[in-house]
Write a protein that holds these residues in place. Structure first.
Motif, PDB file in Angstrom:
ATOM      1  N   UNK A 504      -7.254 -15.865 -29.123  1.00 40.49           N
ATOM      2  CA  UNK A 504      -7.868 -16.819 -28.199  1.00 40.49           C
ATOM      3  C   UNK A 504      -7.973 -16.112 -26.857  1.00 40.49           C
ATOM      4  N   UNK A 505      -9.112 -16.225 -26.209  1.00 41.96           N
ATOM      5  CA  UNK A 505      -9.284 -15.580 -24.914  1.00 41.96           C
ATOM      6  C   UNK A 505      -9.386 -16.626 -23.814  1.00 41.96           C
ATOM      7  N   UNK A 506      -9.025 -16.198 -22.599  1.00 46.67           N
ATOM      8  CA  UNK A 506      -9.079 -17.081 -21.445  1.00 46.67           C
ATOM      9  C   UNK A 506      -9.026 -16.276 -20.165  1.00 46.67           C
ATOM     10  N   UNK A 507      -8.545 -16.897 -19.112  1.00 47.24           N
ATOM     11  CA  UNK A 507      -8.460 -16.258 -17.808  1.00 47.24           C
ATOM     12  C   UNK A 507      -7.147 -15.482 -17.701  1.00 47.24           C
ATOM     13  N   UNK A 508      -7.235 -14.215 -17.269  1.00 48.55           N
ATOM     14  CA  UNK A 508      -6.029 -13.412 -17.030  1.00 48.55           C
ATOM     15  C   UNK A 508      -5.394 -13.913 -15.738  1.00 48.55           C
ATOM     16  N   UNK A 509      -4.484 -14.889 -15.858  1.00 44.40           N
ATOM     17  CA  UNK A 509      -4.016 -15.647 -14.696  1.00 44.40           C
ATOM     18  C   UNK A 509      -2.733 -15.119 -14.075  1.00 44.40           C
ATOM     19  N   UNK A 510      -1.863 -14.525 -14.894  1.00 46.56           N
ATOM     20  CA  UNK A 510      -0.597 -13.995 -14.373  1.00 46.56           C
ATOM     21  C   UNK A 510      -0.153 -12.881 -15.310  1.00 46.56           C
ATOM     22  N   UNK A 511       0.190 -11.690 -14.779  1.00 44.94           N
ATOM     23  CA  UNK A 511       0.372 -10.517 -15.634  1.00 44.94           C
ATOM     24  C   UNK A 511       1.643 -10.540 -16.457  1.00 44.94           C
ATOM     25  N   UNK A 512       1.623  -9.685 -17.497  1.00 47.20           N
ATOM     26  CA  UNK A 512       2.787  -9.533 -18.353  1.00 47.20           C
ATOM     27  C   UNK A 512       2.416  -9.763 -19.807  1.00 47.20           C
ATOM     28  N   UNK A 513       3.178  -9.141 -20.718  1.00 50.29           N
ATOM     29  CA  UNK A 513       2.971  -9.304 -22.154  1.00 50.29           C
ATOM     30  C   UNK A 513       4.289  -9.729 -22.783  1.00 50.29           C
ATOM     31  N   UNK A 514       4.269 -10.845 -23.505  1.00 46.56           N
ATOM     32  CA  UNK A 514       5.480 -11.315 -24.190  1.00 46.56           C
ATOM     33  C   UNK A 514       5.101 -11.878 -25.551  1.00 46.56           C
ATOM     34  N   UNK A 515       6.100 -11.934 -26.443  1.00 48.56           N
ATOM     35  CA  UNK A 515       5.952 -12.598 -27.730  1.00 48.56           C
ATOM     36  C   UNK A 515       7.022 -13.667 -27.850  1.00 48.56           C
ATOM     37  N   UNK A 516       6.709 -14.713 -28.598  1.00 53.93           N
ATOM     38  CA  UNK A 516       7.695 -15.759 -28.806  1.00 53.93           C
ATOM     39  C   UNK A 516       7.111 -16.930 -29.560  1.00 53.93           C
TER      40      UNK A 516
END
Length: 608
Positions: A504-516
């Motif tokens: 799903x794509x959207x606005x890059x609003x706040x940086x960082x990459x996480x999984x959960x």
């Protein structure tokens, strides 16, 4: 791709099906709020649904928030500041939801507006502190006057003192005046609301545009980082809860918070423990004004405010206490945010010299000064003002319920505000002549009929937009605040050829990459289900959801741009965020493992 967009369109308003049971819904709203000519221009103009601010169906009385907010936004663009490239936003209610259409400025008018725009905006920026202090006084005076309004039943007879003084009035005029004054005071603070808001956006957009001019490839998030880490009043309610949790741990009061749904019992247990009175004093002191805070957004009569539902803040405090006992850090990472801000600013400053460096510093300083208001106003208007407003509306609703006009105080919300005035006159007329009012025979059945229509409308999610979109979305406020971009529109229309089934794509609003694991929250009442380490997925977040931001790893929303509340709050809490996904909360399921890339604006479903 552009040619493909022009061939596709969203449904026209006239093409949307009316849910079964909602027939005749148009008559619940003021005539000017519904599409009147579904075969004309209204069925051609591009409209988008503002479910960021109004995510649920309006009851008739609740349109007041949408009407006041969008009208006052328009007056500052068009009549106060004379913004060269932006007039206001036209708005309509369709099938219970609010739709907007930005009003363009004709090309030949833009140059004529520039000198007056610069004169007016310069006045504000040159006198910012003084004018903002005045703003706080005006807003607080309005709230205080609203608090003082009363709605009481009329007496059996006029007091004899009124006969002696020659007052010659029966008191019914106070009831009518107070209702009209309540509406006017609400409207007054909504006018104040936008006095500085558009200036905050303008200062940021000016800095944003200057950075893009100097560095065409600069990421949007790098610009946002250069104004982050500020001390915002909107975070004070959450900060007060954290201080109260820390004090409870310091005093050893943890055992008293075992059942915070029992407010009286919790406070009694606290008082019975050593140091408990000290804590209760601090708790009471924090309530004015910081508990004038809603878990919603202030636009609906059903929104719950901390000051009236104290199990909400007590529950948040109990959760903070548990986290503190586990050794967790609950404070917002302000030091890290400021250090990152200063690093990014220094990095770009090294690439500039001469007049451009001076301009860069000036524009960044102005954006940093004005930026906090973009969030701070939220506490004073949407939360505090509207909290008092809805409380007074319920007081009036209770008076009518006691008089037999309807069963519950909130039933008043099924009337338009004009109908409420009629009901008041019905009530006072019957009282004055000694007869029975008509309302108790008319309103109960009519309210039930309307309730059925509202419930039926609520079964159908709103279309994200209506009619044919422009080839390119260029209006900056629409993109920055709402996240309505050309790419987002293409995704809504199914034209995003790059999208994969699991992405799903959207606005890059706040940086960082996480999984959960994902936790889908459709309503604020579900916040208690959020567990530590989960990724919040919601239609939109509210600023008052701050107490759960320390538990989650990231946030994904359906709606919102770079300057939406969700994006700003996530950046200020140091959380990765993707906003404006359009379908995140309906595509992702609770428990699915997802990866959020806040820098790229991508959410990937890894596994069920």
């Amino acid at each position: 791709m552009t040619a493909q967009v022009t061939m596709k369109s969203f449904p026209k308003p006239s093409q949307l099906p009316v849910p079964e049971g909602a027939e005749g819904w148009e008559r619940l709203y003021p005539y000017n709020l519904v599409f009147q000519n579904l075969s004309g221009a209204e069925d051609e103009k591009f409209w988008f649904c503002d479910s960021q601010h109004w995510p649920t169906v309006f009851k008739p009385f609740e349109t007041i928030g949408g009407e006041f907010a969008v009208k006052c936004l328009g007056q500052y663009n068009t009549r106060h500041l004379r913004i060269p490239s932006a007039n206001g936003i036209e708005f309509k209610v369709h099938l219970g939801y609010l739709y907007m259409s930005p009003v363009p400025v004709p090309e030949d008018e833009i140059p004529q507006r520039v000198p007056e725009f610069e004169r007016r905006v310069s006045h504000y920026f040159q006198n910012w502190d003084e004018l903002l202090a005045s703003w706080h006084r005006k807003v607080r005076a309005t709230i205080d006057e609203m608090e003082a309004l009363i709605f009481e039943p009329l007496p059996e007879v006029v007091p004899f003192a009124d006969i002696e003084s020659g007052k010659a009035k029966d008191g019914s005029e106070v009831l009518m005046e107070n209702y009209d004054r309540l509406i006017q005071l609400c409207y007054q603070n909504w006018q104040y609301h936008f006095e500085f808001l558009n200036l905050g956006y303008l200062a940021y957009l000016d800095f944003f545009g200057f950075c893009k001019q100097l560095f065409p490839d600069i990421p949007d998030q790098s610009v946002a980082k250069m104004v982050q880490g500020v001390d915002m009043e909107l975070f004070r309610p959450d900060d007060e809860l954290k201080k109260l949790a820390a004090l409870a741990v310091e005093l050893g009061l943890q055992s008293a918070f075992s059942d915070t749904d029992d407010v009286a019992g919790t406070l009694r247990r606290v008082r019975e423990l050593p140091g408990g009175e000290k804590w209760v004093e601090a708790y009471t002191a924090a309530q004015d004004p910081w508990f004038n805070f809603t878990v919603g957004n202030g636009f609906y009569g059903h929104d719950k405010y901390w000051i009236e539902y104290q199990e909400i803040p007590l529950g948040f405090i109990a959760d903070y206490i548990r986290r503190l006992d586990k050794g967790h850090e609950i404070r917002r990472p302000v030091e890290e945010l400021t250090a990152e801000r200063d690093r990014v600013v220094a990095e770009y400053r090294e690439l500039i010299d001469g007049d451009e460096l001076a301009a860069f510093d000036a524009k960044r300083a102005l954006a940093a000064t004005a930026y906090p208001y973009v969030e701070n106003h939220n506490f004073y208007i949407e939360h505090w003002t509207m909290g008092v407003f809805w409380r007074k509306v319920r007081e009036l609703g209770s008076m009518f319920a006691d008089a037999g006009f309807w069963a519950q105080r909130d039933d008043l919300l099924y009337l338009t505000r004009g109908e409420v005035r009629d009901a008041i006159f019905d009530l006072v007329t019957a009282w004055a002549v000694g007869a029975e009012p008509t309302g108790p025979h008319y309103w109960p059945a009519e309210i039930e009929r309307r309730r059925g229509i509202i419930d039926a409308l609520a079964t159908q999610r709103p279309q994200p937009a209506l009619n044919t979109p422009p080839v390119e979305i260029t209006e900056p406020f629409t993109m920055m605040l709402y996240g309505i971009t050309t790419e987002q529109v293409r995704q809504w229309l199914g034209d995003d050829a790059a999208a994969e089934d699991s992405t799903i794509t959207g606005m890059a609003a706040s940086p960082g990459v996480v999984e959960g694991p994902a936790r889908v929250v459709q309503h604020a009442d579900e916040l208690g289900q959020v567990r530590e380490g989960e990724i919040l997925v919601a239609t939109i977040t509210a600023p008052s959801w701050g107490p759960i931001f320390g538990k989650i790893k990231a946030a994904v929303t359906d709606i919102g741009g770079m300057m939406s509340h969700a994006a700003i709050v996530c950046r200020e809490y140091g959380l990765p965020a993707v906003t404006g996904t359009g379908t995140g909360s309906t595509t992702i399921k609770t428990g699915q493992r997802i990866r959020v890339d806040g820098g790229a604006g991508r959410v990937e479903i890894i596994e069920d």
